[in-house]
Design a protein around this motif. Structure first.
Motif, PDB file in Angstrom:
ATOM      1  N   MET B 205       1.136  -1.235  -0.220  1.00 18.38           N
ATOM      2  CA  MET B 205      -0.305   0.557  -0.074  1.00 18.38           C
ATOM      3  C   MET B 205       0.594   1.331   0.175  1.00 18.38           C
ATOM      4  O   MET B 205       0.332   2.174  -0.821  1.00 18.38           O
ATOM      5  CB  MET B 205      -1.140   0.153   1.168  1.00 18.38           C
ATOM      6  CG  MET B 205      -2.098   1.379   1.102  1.00 18.38           C
ATOM      7  SD  MET B 205      -3.054   0.713  -0.408  1.00 18.38           S
ATOM      8  CE  MET B 205      -4.216   0.253   0.520  1.00 18.38           C
ATOM      9  N   GLU B 206       2.014   1.080   0.567  1.00 13.42           N
ATOM     10  CA  GLU B 206       2.709   2.507   0.715  1.00 13.42           C
ATOM     11  C   GLU B 206       3.497   2.463  -0.678  1.00 13.42           C
ATOM     12  O   GLU B 206       3.362   3.548  -0.596  1.00 13.42           O
ATOM     13  CB  GLU B 206       3.401   2.305   1.857  1.00 13.42           C
ATOM     14  CG  GLU B 206       3.134   2.402   3.077  1.00 13.42           C
ATOM     15  CD  GLU B 206       4.742   2.181   4.494  1.00 13.42           C
ATOM     16  OE1 GLU B 206       3.725   2.579   5.810  1.00 13.42           O
ATOM     17  OE2 GLU B 206       5.666   1.980   4.574  1.00 13.42           O
ATOM     18  N   TYR B 208       2.508   1.806  -4.163  1.00 15.31           N
ATOM     19  CA  TYR B 208       1.305   2.231  -4.169  1.00 15.31           C
ATOM     20  C   TYR B 208       0.945   3.627  -3.960  1.00 15.31           C
ATOM     21  O   TYR B 208       0.928   4.862  -5.073  1.00 15.31           O
ATOM     22  CB  TYR B 208      -0.110   1.963  -4.331  1.00 15.31           C
ATOM     23  CG  TYR B 208      -0.237   0.327  -5.414  1.00 15.31           C
ATOM     24  CD1 TYR B 208       0.462   0.484  -6.235  1.00 15.31           C
ATOM     25  CD2 TYR B 208       0.124  -0.954  -4.754  1.00 15.31           C
ATOM     26  CE1 TYR B 208       0.044  -0.702  -6.971  1.00 15.31           C
ATOM     27  CE2 TYR B 208       0.271  -2.409  -5.596  1.00 15.31           C
ATOM     28  CZ  TYR B 208       0.236  -2.170  -6.909  1.00 15.31           C
ATOM     29  OH  TYR B 208       0.099  -3.270  -7.277  1.00 15.31           O
ATOM     30  N   LEU B 209       0.807   4.219  -2.635  1.00 10.83           N
ATOM     31  CA  LEU B 209       0.831   6.146  -2.564  1.00 10.83           C
ATOM     32  C   LEU B 209       1.781   6.266  -2.486  1.00 10.83           C
ATOM     33  O   LEU B 209       1.993   7.820  -3.115  1.00 10.83           O
ATOM     34  CB  LEU B 209      -0.091   5.531  -0.842  1.00 10.83           C
ATOM     35  CG  LEU B 209      -1.178   5.279  -1.111  1.00 10.83           C
ATOM     36  CD1 LEU B 209      -1.469   4.930   1.056  1.00 10.83           C
ATOM     37  CD2 LEU B 209      -2.695   5.763  -1.207  1.00 10.83           C
ATOM     38  N   THR B 212       2.201   7.619  -5.608  1.00  9.75           N
ATOM     39  CA  THR B 212       1.246   8.069  -6.293  1.00  9.75           C
ATOM     40  C   THR B 212       1.806   9.907  -6.576  1.00  9.75           C
ATOM     41  O   THR B 212       1.615  10.446  -7.071  1.00  9.75           O
ATOM     42  CB  THR B 212       0.078   7.345  -6.633  1.00  9.75           C
ATOM     43  OG1 THR B 212      -0.662   6.376  -6.615  1.00  9.75           O
ATOM     44  CG2 THR B 212      -1.005   8.958  -7.393  1.00  9.75           C
ATOM     45  N   SER B 213       1.998   9.690  -5.137  1.00  8.14           N
ATOM     46  CA  SER B 213       2.431  10.891  -5.273  1.00  8.14           C
ATOM     47  C   SER B 213       3.323  11.459  -3.913  1.00  8.14           C
ATOM     48  O   SER B 213       2.991  10.967  -2.857  1.00  8.14           O
ATOM     49  CB  SER B 213       1.303  12.010  -4.546  1.00  8.14           C
ATOM     50  OG  SER B 213       1.275  12.609  -3.923  1.00  8.14           O
ATOM     51  N   LYS B 215       4.853  12.751  -2.058  1.00 13.49           N
ATOM     52  CA  LYS B 215       4.194  14.766  -1.313  1.00 13.49           C
ATOM     53  C   LYS B 215       3.294  14.371  -0.548  1.00 13.49           C
ATOM     54  O   LYS B 215       3.351  13.820   1.337  1.00 13.49           O
ATOM     55  CB  LYS B 215       3.939  15.579  -1.909  1.00 13.49           C
ATOM     56  CG  LYS B 215       4.336  17.315  -0.903  1.00 13.49           C
ATOM     57  CD  LYS B 215       3.793  18.085  -1.924  1.00 13.49           C
ATOM     58  CE  LYS B 215       4.492  19.699  -1.080  1.00 13.49           C
ATOM     59  NZ  LYS B 215       4.260  20.782  -2.515  1.00 13.49           N
ATOM     60  N   ALA B 216       2.326  13.816  -0.894  1.00 13.17           N
ATOM     61  CA  ALA B 216       1.779  13.508   0.245  1.00 13.17           C
ATOM     62  C   ALA B 216       1.577  12.577   1.305  1.00 13.17           C
ATOM     63  O   ALA B 216       1.113  12.087   2.025  1.00 13.17           O
ATOM     64  CB  ALA B 216       0.260  13.020  -1.007  1.00 13.17           C
ATOM     65  N   ALA B 217       2.112  11.468   0.106  1.00 12.80           N
ATOM     66  CA  ALA B 217       2.875  10.444   1.290  1.00 12.80           C
ATOM     67  C   ALA B 217       3.493  10.400   2.501  1.00 12.80           C
ATOM     68  O   ALA B 217       3.627  10.267   3.385  1.00 12.80           O
ATOM     69  CB  ALA B 217       3.884   8.845  -0.257  1.00 12.80           C
ATOM     70  N   PRO B 276       4.405   4.238 -16.453  1.00 11.91           N
ATOM     71  CA  PRO B 276       5.998   4.470 -15.769  1.00 11.91           C
ATOM     72  C   PRO B 276       5.803   4.917 -14.934  1.00 11.91           C
ATOM     73  O   PRO B 276       6.960   6.036 -14.656  1.00 11.91           O
ATOM     74  CB  PRO B 276       6.230   4.522 -17.118  1.00 11.91           C
ATOM     75  CG  PRO B 276       5.391   4.440 -17.885  1.00 11.91           C
ATOM     76  CD  PRO B 276       4.025   4.111 -16.708  1.00 11.91           C
ATOM     77  N   GLY B 279       2.564   4.176  -9.070  1.00  5.53           N
ATOM     78  CA  GLY B 279       1.489   4.360  -9.119  1.00  5.53           C
ATOM     79  C   GLY B 279       0.024   3.202  -8.856  1.00  5.53           C
ATOM     80  O   GLY B 279      -0.520   2.426  -8.448  1.00  5.53           O
ATOM     81  N   PHE B 280       0.399   2.407 -10.639  1.00  4.99           N
ATOM     82  CA  PHE B 280      -0.651   2.002 -10.576  1.00  4.99           C
ATOM     83  C   PHE B 280      -0.055   0.893 -11.208  1.00  4.99           C
ATOM     84  O   PHE B 280       0.971   0.633 -12.188  1.00  4.99           O
ATOM     85  CB  PHE B 280      -1.968   3.093 -12.062  1.00  4.99           C
ATOM     86  CG  PHE B 280      -2.562   3.660 -10.776  1.00  4.99           C
ATOM     87  CD1 PHE B 280      -3.852   2.865 -10.042  1.00  4.99           C
ATOM     88  CD2 PHE B 280      -1.514   4.777 -11.276  1.00  4.99           C
ATOM     89  CE1 PHE B 280      -4.387   3.477  -9.464  1.00  4.99           C
ATOM     90  CE2 PHE B 280      -2.564   4.988 -10.328  1.00  4.99           C
ATOM     91  CZ  PHE B 280      -3.770   5.146 -10.019  1.00  4.99           C
TER      92      PHE B 280
END
Lengths: 504, 348, 336
Positions: B205-206, B208-209, B212-213, B215-217, B276, B279-280
């Motif tokens: 989960m970490e 993927y997060l 994805t971002s 900063k948000a992580a 690439p 996140g996915f």
């Protein structure tokens, strides 16, 4: 009304994948007029801007400029016709100098294939002079404050012979003082015969600046007229379709013992000697101009920046955690300033966003993620905070701004915090969602949570907090009770701060 | 209210369908490749001998592709997987040759395998440090470390292949367990472990997060640097596992083996739906992609296609896969948005 | 002075000088004119490609297919000239190679812009695509005899110096390096196109809104890289006086290192010709002087890898530090 039209939209409609974004819109902007376009999120404001600036092609309707009819424009055509848009992010080049940012586009439009550095500087200076602003021509944009970037963007549009200047939520990132100087610039431009379309949903600004008002809701024009015809209530009514009354926050019950306390905390070069206490049931406001250290202080409370001195105490115990996670586990939650980049994982699902801060609390006995539990809890939060979504498995980016912010808040409430810190919680959110968020924070305070709202939106602080701290230049300078506090008094205190700085 | 839950169900169903649209597409492509190859080889493709030879061939690239994929989930990349694999293989063989006379065959092999895994771990850790703490973009860091890992391998072996490991060493690469070729067994274990790790564990989960971002992580209390290091360590260890299979199959190791593998790994990852930008993407996609590639590769071998022509095909496949994804994403993106918009409109 | 200290070029220059001094002290041969001329010659091909590659990196994309393009250009040209038994002026093969490079680069540009794909992965794919197709169709046998004019051009000595027992020469291909350097500098500094390249690297969306032809500029950049790769390829063949289709492959890392060491930001928007020139000198010296200080060939890849990574680390770490800097707020330095 003798002035002739700069641009006239008639019967414009536009839909995306079957959803009607605009329906039969008429809009007439006249020479030298400042018109405000207001409306909540998703009302069609940005679609109209994109149609005027040529990025979208309307499905129906005509655009009339200089007596000529167009079924649609392309971006270059729009620029040639004198239409300039200043976007929320200003669309400047962070890696180039002020001079280049201002003058390069104009030079390019003049068909120049080569760059004459002398002329670029001259024209840039000329544009700066037009709005009576002084900036270092050789400064790199990324090193300038936000307000200067905006001025650069305005100068750039002037050089491209703007006849209609569209400002899209231009004050979002500005402090009150910067807003004032921006308004002065706008009035100067108006005096020069340039028309302004001012897109905003902030009531105060609209009243201060505009003469004419158009309100959109759900892709339709709901009303239009001279601003004198609108009082605030009517304005809000047309924006949201419901009447919203503000009631000042009165804490139901404030605990005896401080819940959260900071003692003389500071970070080198950023802020210093910050001390305050937060009691259960309180909503404490911290206000200050951009660059006063308010956001840095907020980040320090979650260890996003490490304090170099002082103590943070929760329920009588000093917090010694050095990581963000440590603070979250201790019971501190922080709803950050920028929900798009700091608060949310935009393309990920709502439920993933909601567990992001406490993944380990969503594991089953085998330490595997408990998918069913995650979904159940997410659905509970969605219901609790009235997030408008059909499913928790949708990506957050499919939601509107207000609902996105609710997801951020839910994400933090899911950490079961004792102290909730909200930084600029309602920036860019429509009035309806705003009210929901205020109601909810009051309810949380009623349950005994300690809440801190950090904001430079003065009405927000005055109406929703029982106590407010003013921050200037990295220190806390005033502490006020909001009981009987006038908005003007508080804003005067903030602005005095700047006078002091100017005399120094 | 009943209407509402009904609607929820429908959206969930649609959403599941669109999210896995690329996996469906992949499955379809895989089946087509299989059928196509069966037809043009006139059935020789589905003989036991070929299936068993395929089963020994694809796992090494498959494992390397997973090693690359997890770093891509982070929005980065690992271009040093082949370098790590070869270096691990070299150290493994050298250790076994050195130790065998004194401690016997099996203990030497065991220590050799451990040395290889540690080598992968250290190399991955180094990559992680360069990216997380020095701030070098992953592509550049691993392109540079590839030079170092390969350079070190060449230096240690003086550019020659390492021979002289005992025959017993081939138990991984050429042996069979319950009739299943060793490499395939290892591959299956890797797939199971990484599917669980990515889909069901906190680390996944970490990953993927953070991908994805970042900063948000960070604002959510996720330690990006730790995730980066962990991911590159895993990637390094996986590379060394592939290195062990390669060395064991050939019963020798060479520092400059398999230079075209990096490209193939990327093709597999991209074809497998790994985004690439991070996140996915899922392991199951990578598995289908590697099978597709293996079908094509075996088929081409049967048709006696020149190896350079295969290079061309891989390149064309990579570009083609991305173009296909471009159109595929646009279609499912539109459908997804339309559904979401409709649903939201009804809701409100 | 303060401005100078802030500039990345300054640090690269200092590193270069220090490195030269160390090598020179370990082996005085380094400072002979002959060694300098031989370094010049050794940097030509890498330089031609690096300056073009820099345009791509400034625009925010990395091209790794240029070695393959260079090989395609030089090998097809050499082969064709061989089979035609061409005996005309050298300009024809050069133009042909440049044309081949341009077409392949254009293809890259079109794929990248049309499908909005990451340049790095696209060019990784087209690299194999081009190279695989070339070898499949044209074979891999080296062309041992170039056509007479190419042979002559490669033989002609622009500079010839003798220091002690060694004689070093530099070919006229050096002039192509100078030409590319000047052209890239003019494009970047004095044309709207060049400023557009910076604009795209700085903020792509803004560039679009400001009316820059983003797609066009991007296509130009990759086409230019292809063109320079074609030129570099044919120069390589002429300098080597033969054409081996496995040459040059794998040289992309060195060229990327040249550009990045020279201070071009890997995320785009920043970079200068002077910086890249310094980066080129640094890498050329590092690559060609290892033997002078007694590092044998089997360890060279490791050592040059270490040098590159160290250099890249330095500039990346500096950028990381800069990005983390928060402007001072506390009262003693409040802006007026």
């Amino acid at each position: 009304m003798a002035n002739k039209s700069v641009i006239k939209l008639t019967g414009i409609s536009k839909s995306f994948a079957g959803v009607k974004a605009l329906q039969d819109i008429d809009l007439d902007i006249r020479e030298g007029e400042v018109r405000c376009l207001a409306g909540g999120n998703g009302c069609g404001k940005s679609t109209v801007i994109k149609i005027i600036s040529g990025f979208y092609k309307p499905d129906k309707g005509t655009i009339e400029i200089n007596g000529k009819q167009y079924s649609h424009l392309n971006p270059q055509q729009a620029i040639d016709l004198g239409i300039q848009v200043i976007y929320q992010d200003f669309s400047v080049f962070p890696n180039l100098t002020v001079a280049e940012n201002i003058a390069l586009s104009a030079e390019r439009l003049d068909g120049k294939k080569f760059v004459n550095w002398k002329r670029v500087r001259e024209r840039a200076q000329e544009a700066l002079d037009m709005i009576n602003v002084n900036l270092d021509l050789d400064a790199i944009l990324s090193e300038l404050p936000v307000a200067s970037k905006q001025l650069v963007a305005i100068c750039r549009s002037l050089l491209q012979n703007a006849r209609l200047l569209i400002l899209d939520e231009p004050t979002t990132a500005l402090t009150k003082n910067e807003v004032k100087s921006l308004f002065k610039v706008i009035k100067d431009l108006q005096a020069k015969g340039i028309s302004i379309l001012f897109v905003s949903h902030k009531i105060e600004e609209v009243y201060e600046l505009a003469k004419e008002l158009t309100i959109f809701r759900n892709g339709k024009k709901v009303i239009e007229g001279s601003l004198q015809e609108f009082d605030r209530k009517k304005f809000v009514y047309y924006m949201t379709g419901r009447e919203i009354e503000t009631v000042k926050f009165k804490p139901e019950h404030i605990g005896e013992q401080p819940l959260f306390e900071v003692q003389n905390i500071g970070i080198k070069d950023l802020f210093k000697d910050v001390s305050f206490q937060l009691y259960p049931g309180e909503i404490l406001g911290i206000t200050g101009l951009l660059g006063s250290g308010r956001s840095e202080l907020a980040k320090a409370l979650l260890n996003l920046e490490r304090i170099t001195e002082g103590k943070i105490i929760l329920e009588g115990k000093e917090l010694t955690a050095t990581s963000v996670k440590g603070m979250i586990d201790a019971g501190i939650a922080y709803v950050p300033e920028d929900r798009l980049t700091e608060g949310l994982f935009m393309p990920q699902t709502i439920s993933r966003n909601m567990i992001a801060a406490v993944i380990e609390r969503n594991l089953n006995k085998l330490t595997l993620i408990d998918d069913a539990g995650v979904r159940e809890r997410s659905e509970k939060w969605v219901e609790e905070l009235k997030v408008k979504t059909p499913s928790t498995e949708l990506p957050v980016q499919a939601l509107s701004g207000g609902n996105q912010q609710k997801v951020v808040i839910a994400k933090w409430l899911a950490t079961n915090p004792k102290v909730l810190i909200l930084n600029s919680p309602t920036v860019g959110i429509d009035v309806g969602a705003k009210a929901d968020i205020y109601d909810y924070t009051r309810m949380l305070a009623g349950r005994g949570m300690g809440i801190i709202i950090i904001s430079d939106d003065i009405p927000e602080v005055v109406d929703n907090c029982n106590r407010v701290l003013v921050m200037k230049k990295g220190r806390i300078t005033d502490e006020l009770s909001t009981d009987g506090l006038e908005e003007d008094t508080l804003s005067d205190i903030l602005i005095d701060a700047n006078k002091e700085a100017a005399t120094k | 209210m009943a209407n509402n839950t009904e609607q929820k169900k429908r959206v969930n169903f649609l959403k599941g369908f669109t999210e896995d649209a690329s996996l469906m597409r992949l499955f379809f492509i895989m089946v087509v490749a299989f059928i196509l190859m069966t037809i043009i080889t006139k059935g020789k493709f589905v003989t036991g001998a070929n299936i068993s030879s395929m089963a020994t061939q694809f796992p090494e690239i498959g494992i390397l592709a997973i090693a690359v994929s997890i770093t891509m989930l982070l929005g980065g990349i690992n271009l040093s997987v082949v370098g790590i694999a070869n270096l691990s293989g070299v150290f493994c063989c050298l250790t076994i040759i050195k130790l065998e006379p004194s401690i016997g065959t099996w203990p030497a092999i065991f220590i050799g395998l451990m040395v290889a895994l540690v080598c992968g771990l250290v190399c991955g850790f180094l990559n992680g440090l360069l990216i997380a703490y020095i701030g070098i973009p992953a592509m550049l860091a691993t392109l540079g470390s590839q030079e170092i890992f390969m350079g070190l391998g060449i230096g240690v072996t003086e550019g020659a292949a390492v021979f002289g490991t005992p025959d017993a060493f081939t138990f991984v690469g050429a042996g069979k367990f319950l009739g299943i070729p060793g490499p395939l067994v290892v591959f299956m274990i890797v797939v199971v472990i990484f599917t669980i790790l990515l889909q069901k564990k906190k680390y996944g989960m970490e990953l993927y997060l953070s991908g994805t971002s970042p900063k948000a992580a960070r604002f959510s209390g996720i330690k990006n640097q730790k995730v980066i290091i962990m991911t590159h360590v895993l990637s390094g260890v996986l590379s060394s596992v592939a290195g062990i299979i390669i060395a064991s199959r050939a019963n020798s190791a060479k520092a400059s083996y398999g230079s075209s593998y990096v490209l193939q790994c990327l093709i597999v990852a991209i074809l497998g739906g790994i985004n690439p930008n991070g996140g996915f993407g899922k392991v199951s996609g990578v598995v289908m992609a590697i099978l597709t590639l293996q079908f094509l590769s075996s088929g081409f071998n049967m048709l006696r296609v020149d190896s350079y022509f295969k290079t061309f095909i891989w390149g064309a496949l990579l570009v083609g896969a991305m173009i296909l994804n471009y159109y595929g994403d646009r279609i499912s993106e539109n459908r997804k948005r339309r559904n979401a918009e409709k649903a939201i409109e009804k809701e409100s | 002075m303060k401005k100078l200290l802030k500039r990345n070029e300054f640090y690269v220059a200092v590193t270069l000088v220090v490195m030269c001094l160390i090598i020179g002290l370990m082996n005085p041969v380094f400072f002979t004119l002959a060694n300098v001329v031989s370094l010049m010659k050794n940097g030509i091909i890498m330089g031609i490609m690096s300056f073009a590659l820099m345009l791509g990196i400034i625009a925010g994309g990395i091209d790794v297919s240029f070695p393959a393009i260079a090989v395609c250009a030089m090998y097809l040209t050499s082969k064709l000239m061989e089979s035609l038994e061409y005996s005309g002026p050298v300009i024809v093969p050069i133009l042909m190679a440049v044309a081949i490079g341009t077409v392949l680069g254009l293809l890259n540009g079109i794929i990248i812009t049309k499908f909005e794909l990451p340049a790095f992965i696209v060019t990784l794919g087209t690299s194999s695509l081009f190279y695989g197709l070339l070898i499949t169709l044209a074979g891999s046998k080296p062309v041992n005899r170039l056509c007479p004019s190419m042979e002559a051009f490669g033989k002609a000595q622009m500079i010839r110096v003798t220091s002690g027992s060694t004689t070093a020469t530099c070919t006229y291909t050096f002039l192509f390096l100078v030409a590319i350097l000047v052209i890239v500098h003019i494009i970047l500094k004095y044309t709207m196109l060049g400023r557009g390249i910076y604009a795209i690297g700085g903020d792509r969306v803004s560039a679009e809104r400001a009316g820059f032809n983003v797609k066009g500029i991007t296509i130009f950049v990759y086409t230019f890289i292809g063109m320079a790769a074609g030129l570099g390829g044919i120069c390589h063949a002429m300098q080597a006086r033969m054409c081996i289709p496995t040459d040059l492959m794998g040289s992309e890392m060195m060229c990327i290192a040249v550009v990045v060491l020279g201070g071009t930001s890997i995320s785009g928007g920043k970079g200068t010709v002077v910086g890249t020139l310094l980066g080129l000198m640094l890498i050329t010296v590092a690559q060609n002087s290892l033997i002078l200080i007694g590092i044998t060939s089997i360890w060279q890849q490791l050592v040059s890898g270490l040098i590159i990574l160290a250099g890249v680390s330095l500039s990346a770490y500096k950028e990381l530090k800069n990005s983390r800097k928060i402007p001072k707020i506390l009262d003693d330095e409040m802006e007026v």
